[in-house]
Write a protein that holds these residues in place. Structure first.
Motif, short mmCIF file in Angstrom:
data_model
loop_
_atom_site.label_atom_id
_atom_site.label_comp_id
_atom_site.label_asym_id
_atom_site.label_seq_id
_atom_site.Cartn_x
_atom_site.Cartn_y
_atom_site.Cartn_z
N GLU A 100 0.83 -1.21 0.00
CA GLU A 100 0.00 0.00 0.00
C GLU A 100 0.87 1.26 0.00
N ILE A 101 0.39 2.25 -0.70
CA ILE A 101 1.05 3.55 -0.73
C ILE A 101 0.75 4.25 0.59
N THR A 102 1.78 4.79 1.20
CA THR A 102 1.59 5.48 2.48
C THR A 102 1.05 6.90 2.24
N GLU A 103 0.53 7.49 3.27
CA GLU A 103 0.03 8.87 3.18
C GLU A 103 1.14 9.84 2.77
N GLU A 104 2.35 9.59 3.26
CA GLU A 104 3.48 10.46 2.93
C GLU A 104 3.83 10.40 1.44
N GLU A 105 3.57 9.25 0.81
CA GLU A 105 3.89 9.05 -0.61
C GLU A 105 2.75 9.45 -1.54
N ARG A 106 1.58 9.64 -1.01
CA ARG A 106 0.35 9.83 -1.78
C ARG A 106 0.50 10.82 -2.93
#
Length: 145
Positions: A100-106
């Motif tokens: 899953e893509i993290t919020e920081e990477e979004r």
């Protein structure tokens, strides 16, 4: 299912896409083709132009002049299986998991994308272990609708 002209196995899945077009995908060796992929055809030539050198080096042309390439299988939320190596004599199947893509990477990804491929999870499989590579990313667990 039919016999694969590349590996000789009986796990070659054929599907009629239309009256004129049939695709073939071998679960044994991981190679695929279609009735449109004829040696010298526009589609075969375009595929050759855009394929990595390793894929070009290991492609196969059968007795009906169909061009077979190794498959790359991508399941966006599960993982990916692809050819990995340095030459036609030195390659294996590689499988990586999706995470899953993290919020920081979004911000780095398209809005609707939820997963990315995790190269840290790479596993290699021998040439004859394509199905095991698929299994490692959950290919056979995918629900078909």
């Amino acid at each position: 299912m039919s016999i694969c002209p590349h590996c000789g196995g009986n796990a070659c899945y054929e599907q009629a896409v239309s009256e004129e077009v049939t695709t073939s995908f071998c679960f044994g060796c991981g190679y695929s083709t279609s009735t449109l992929m004829i040696e010298g055809s526009e589609l075969a030539n375009k595929t050759l132009e855009t394929s990595p050198e390793l894929y070009k080096d290991v492609m196969f042309i059968d007795e009906d002049s169909k061009v077979w390439f190794p498959s790359t299988v991508t399941l966006p939320t599960k993982g990916m299986v692809f050819l990995d190596g340095t030459s036609k004599d030195n390659w294996k199947w590689a499988a990586i998991k999706a995470i899953e893509i993290t919020e920081e990477e979004r911000a780095k990804f398209p809005k609707d994308q939820t997963h990315k491929m995790d190269m840290k999870s790479i596993n290699q499989f021998e040439r004859e272990d394509f199905m095991e590579a698929l299994d490692s990313i959950g290919f056979f667990d995918v629900e078909v609708v």
